[in-house]
Design a protein around this motif. Structure first.
Motif, PDB file in Angstrom:
ATOM      1  N   TYR A 149      98.769  40.941 -15.872  1.00 40.98           N
ATOM      2  CA  TYR A 149      98.672  42.382 -16.057  1.00 40.98           C
ATOM      3  C   TYR A 149      99.961  42.891 -16.709  1.00 40.98           C
ATOM      4  O   TYR A 149     101.038  42.332 -16.500  1.00 40.98           O
ATOM      5  CB  TYR A 149      98.486  43.097 -14.715  1.00 40.98           C
ATOM      6  CG  TYR A 149      97.167  42.829 -14.036  1.00 40.98           C
ATOM      7  CD1 TYR A 149      96.954  41.659 -13.319  1.00 40.98           C
ATOM      8  CD2 TYR A 149      96.130  43.748 -14.105  1.00 40.98           C
ATOM      9  CE1 TYR A 149      95.734  41.403 -12.694  1.00 40.98           C
ATOM     10  CE2 TYR A 149      94.909  43.516 -13.480  1.00 40.98           C
ATOM     11  CZ  TYR A 149      94.727  42.339 -12.775  1.00 40.98           C
ATOM     12  OH  TYR A 149      93.521  42.099 -12.156  1.00 40.98           O
TER      13      TYR A 149
ATOM     14  N   PRO B  12      98.846  48.867 -13.282  1.00 40.32           N
ATOM     15  CA  PRO B  12      98.738  47.632 -14.067  1.00 40.32           C
ATOM     16  C   PRO B  12      97.466  47.614 -14.914  1.00 40.32           C
ATOM     17  O   PRO B  12      96.420  48.101 -14.473  1.00 40.32           O
ATOM     18  CB  PRO B  12      98.694  46.536 -12.995  1.00 40.32           C
ATOM     19  CG  PRO B  12      99.349  47.155 -11.791  1.00 40.32           C
ATOM     20  CD  PRO B  12      98.957  48.591 -11.836  1.00 40.32           C
TER      21      PRO B  12
ATOM     22  N   LEU C 280     103.017  41.352 -14.799  1.00 41.69           N
ATOM     23  CA  LEU C 280     102.678  40.891 -13.456  1.00 41.69           C
ATOM     24  C   LEU C 280     101.673  39.757 -13.513  1.00 41.69           C
ATOM     25  O   LEU C 280     100.710  39.799 -14.276  1.00 41.69           O
ATOM     26  CB  LEU C 280     102.084  42.046 -12.646  1.00 41.69           C
ATOM     27  CG  LEU C 280     103.030  43.219 -12.374  1.00 41.69           C
ATOM     28  CD1 LEU C 280     102.239  44.450 -11.967  1.00 41.69           C
ATOM     29  CD2 LEU C 280     104.035  42.857 -11.297  1.00 41.69           C
TER      30      LEU C 280
ATOM     31  N   ALA D  94      86.081  35.594  -4.193  1.00 36.38           N
ATOM     32  CA  ALA D  94      87.429  36.019  -3.800  1.00 36.38           C
ATOM     33  C   ALA D  94      88.339  36.255  -4.992  1.00 36.38           C
ATOM     34  O   ALA D  94      89.495  36.619  -4.824  1.00 36.38           O
ATOM     35  CB  ALA D  94      88.059  34.978  -2.881  1.00 36.38           C
ATOM     36  N   LYS D  95      87.827  36.056  -6.210  1.00 38.89           N
ATOM     37  CA  LYS D  95      88.675  36.265  -7.384  1.00 38.89           C
ATOM     38  C   LYS D  95      89.220  37.673  -7.453  1.00 38.89           C
ATOM     39  O   LYS D  95      90.271  37.925  -8.031  1.00 38.89           O
ATOM     40  CB  LYS D  95      87.879  35.979  -8.668  1.00 38.89           C
ATOM     41  CG  LYS D  95      87.788  34.519  -9.041  1.00 38.89           C
ATOM     42  CD  LYS D  95      87.270  34.378 -10.464  1.00 38.89           C
ATOM     43  CE  LYS D  95      87.228  32.931 -10.927  1.00 38.89           C
ATOM     44  NZ  LYS D  95      86.160  32.166 -10.268  1.00 38.89           N
ATOM     45  N   ASN D  96      88.494  38.621  -6.867  1.00 42.12           N
ATOM     46  CA  ASN D  96      88.968  40.003  -6.911  1.00 42.12           C
ATOM     47  C   ASN D  96      90.124  40.270  -5.959  1.00 42.12           C
ATOM     48  O   ASN D  96      90.835  41.245  -6.110  1.00 42.12           O
ATOM     49  CB  ASN D  96      87.827  40.956  -6.558  1.00 42.12           C
ATOM     50  CG  ASN D  96      86.877  41.176  -7.728  1.00 42.12           C
ATOM     51  OD1 ASN D  96      87.261  41.758  -8.734  1.00 42.12           O
ATOM     52  ND2 ASN D  96      85.660  40.705  -7.607  1.00 42.12           N
ATOM     53  N   ILE D  97      90.321  39.438  -4.952  1.00 42.56           N
ATOM     54  CA  ILE D  97      91.367  39.663  -3.959  1.00 42.56           C
ATOM     55  C   ILE D  97      92.624  38.982  -4.486  1.00 42.56           C
ATOM     56  O   ILE D  97      92.865  37.795  -4.262  1.00 42.56           O
ATOM     57  CB  ILE D  97      90.940  39.108  -2.592  1.00 42.56           C
ATOM     58  CG1 ILE D  97      89.600  39.730  -2.196  1.00 42.56           C
ATOM     59  CG2 ILE D  97      92.005  39.420  -1.541  1.00 42.56           C
ATOM     60  CD1 ILE D  97      88.955  39.076  -1.007  1.00 42.56           C
ATOM     61  N   GLN D  98      93.409  39.750  -5.206  1.00 42.06           N
ATOM     62  CA  GLN D  98      94.506  39.206  -5.990  1.00 42.06           C
ATOM     63  C   GLN D  98      95.848  39.561  -5.382  1.00 42.06           C
ATOM     64  O   GLN D  98      96.082  40.699  -4.976  1.00 42.06           O
ATOM     65  CB  GLN D  98      94.407  39.718  -7.426  1.00 42.06           C
ATOM     66  CG  GLN D  98      93.103  39.280  -8.098  1.00 42.06           C
ATOM     67  CD  GLN D  98      92.963  39.766  -9.522  1.00 42.06           C
ATOM     68  OE1 GLN D  98      93.895  40.263 -10.134  1.00 42.06           O
ATOM     69  NE2 GLN D  98      91.754  39.614 -10.065  1.00 42.06           N
ATOM     70  N   TYR D  99      96.727  38.595  -5.357  1.00 42.17           N
ATOM     71  CA  TYR D  99      98.080  38.735  -4.821  1.00 42.17           C
ATOM     72  C   TYR D  99      99.067  38.644  -5.985  1.00 42.17           C
ATOM     73  O   TYR D  99      99.007  37.703  -6.777  1.00 42.17           O
ATOM     74  CB  TYR D  99      98.360  37.635  -3.793  1.00 42.17           C
ATOM     75  CG  TYR D  99      97.475  37.724  -2.579  1.00 42.17           C
ATOM     76  CD1 TYR D  99      96.191  37.182  -2.584  1.00 42.17           C
ATOM     77  CD2 TYR D  99      97.920  38.349  -1.417  1.00 42.17           C
ATOM     78  CE1 TYR D  99      95.361  37.281  -1.478  1.00 42.17           C
ATOM     79  CE2 TYR D  99      97.099  38.433  -0.294  1.00 42.17           C
ATOM     80  CZ  TYR D  99      95.827  37.908  -0.336  1.00 42.17           C
ATOM     81  OH  TYR D  99      95.012  38.009   0.764  1.00 42.17           O
ATOM     82  N   PHE D 100      99.975  39.606  -6.018  1.00 39.13           N
ATOM     83  CA  PHE D 100     100.876  39.730  -7.158  1.00 39.13           C
ATOM     84  C   PHE D 100     102.260  39.138  -6.890  1.00 39.13           C
ATOM     85  O   PHE D 100     102.748  39.123  -5.755  1.00 39.13           O
ATOM     86  CB  PHE D 100     101.059  41.209  -7.535  1.00 39.13           C
ATOM     87  CG  PHE D 100      99.890  41.793  -8.269  1.00 39.13           C
ATOM     88  CD1 PHE D 100      98.789  42.260  -7.569  1.00 39.13           C
ATOM     89  CD2 PHE D 100      99.891  41.866  -9.647  1.00 39.13           C
ATOM     90  CE1 PHE D 100      97.697  42.799  -8.245  1.00 39.13           C
ATOM     91  CE2 PHE D 100      98.814  42.396 -10.334  1.00 39.13           C
ATOM     92  CZ  PHE D 100      97.714  42.862  -9.629  1.00 39.13           C
ATOM     93  N   GLY D 101     102.872  38.691  -7.975  1.00 41.49           N
ATOM     94  CA  GLY D 101     104.265  38.314  -7.935  1.00 41.49           C
ATOM     95  C   GLY D 101     105.151  39.533  -8.160  1.00 41.49           C
ATOM     96  O   GLY D 101     104.652  40.661  -8.303  1.00 41.49           O
ATOM     97  N   ALA D 102     106.454  39.289  -8.196  1.00 36.28           N
ATOM     98  CA  ALA D 102     107.414  40.391  -8.353  1.00 36.28           C
ATOM     99  C   ALA D 102     107.491  40.890  -9.789  1.00 36.28           C
ATOM    100  O   ALA D 102     108.007  41.983 -10.042  1.00 36.28           O
ATOM    101  CB  ALA D 102     108.792  39.952  -7.886  1.00 36.28           C
TER     102      ALA D 102
END
Lengths: 114, 110
Positions: free
Chosen positions: A35, A43, A90, A99-107
């Motif tokens: 993103y 984003p 990002l 579960a592809k929609n449940i996304q965890y982001f980096g810094a």
């Protein structure tokens, strides 16, 4: 459990240059999305990689390209940089399937184009 | 019309107040709804996600989705200064790409 890691944290480039950003997904995740976040905005989706292939792409020009490696890590490449490419980039990881929609982001990687 | 609309704020509340953050969306294909918290110059942190309509509670946070009115809400009870951040709502569907609102800046005053 390491979360999503991105490198570098900051980059300064000049117009016309090329840049490569890197991302390692959360342990156990196989899907990586990228993103772009401009200042004061949410984003915006660039593309998503799964099984080493680009599966979805947002409204970004071909100057933006990517790659996913067999260990699920990913790179974002931007060619012919423009001033308007200055943003926070990002990376987000998720599991496959629904579960592809449940996304965890980096810094994120903060890119400044001068 | 943006697919996800969110009041950018800023929203300022006293410590201990109940905070209500809201979004509307236009894409009927959205099935997943997420709330992220983003501190200044950091990446978004997933707070809660909801599949389809209904409520979900986690500690001081409650997420609500009303698909009939295309309305997403996040409630924060007993707000703390550490809750001061930008809150992003997002929706996702079969395309697996998340569409975000612009974010609401929340300031909790001690």
């Amino acid at each position: 459990d390491a979360g999503v890691t991105q490198s570098p944290t900051h980059l300064i480039k000049t117009r016309g240059q090329q840049v490569t950003l890197r991302c390692s997904p959360k342990s156990g995740h196989d899907t990586v999305s990228w993103y772009q976040q401009a200042l004061g905005q949410g984003p915006q989706f660039i593309f998503q990689y799964y099984e080493e292939e680009e599966r979805q792409r947002g409204n970004f020009p071909d100057r933006f390209s990517g790659h996913q490696f067999p260990n699920y890590s990913s790179e974002l490449n931007v060619n012919a940089l423009l001033l308007g490419d200055s943003a926070l980039y990002l990376c987000a990881s998720s599991l496959g399937g629904k579960a592809k929609n449940i996304q965890y982001f980096g810094a994120g990687t903060r890119l400044s184009v001068l | 019309q943006k697919e996800v609309e969110q009041d950018p704020g800023p929203l300022s509340v006293p410590e201990g107040a109940i905070v209500s953050l809201n979004c509307t969306y236009s894409n009927s294909a959205f099935q997943y709804f997420m709330w992220y918290r983003q501190y200044s110059r950091k990446g978004p942190e997933l707070l809660m996600y909801t599949y389809s309509s209904g409520n979900k509670e986690d500690g001081r946070f409650t997420a609500q989705v009303d698909k009939s009115s295309k309305y997403i809400s996040l409630f924060i009870r007993d707000s703390q200064p550490s809750d001061s951040a930008t809150y992003l709502c997002s929706g996702g569907g079969a395309t697996n790409k998340l569409i975000f609102g612009t974010g609401t800046l929340l300031a909790v005053q001690p």
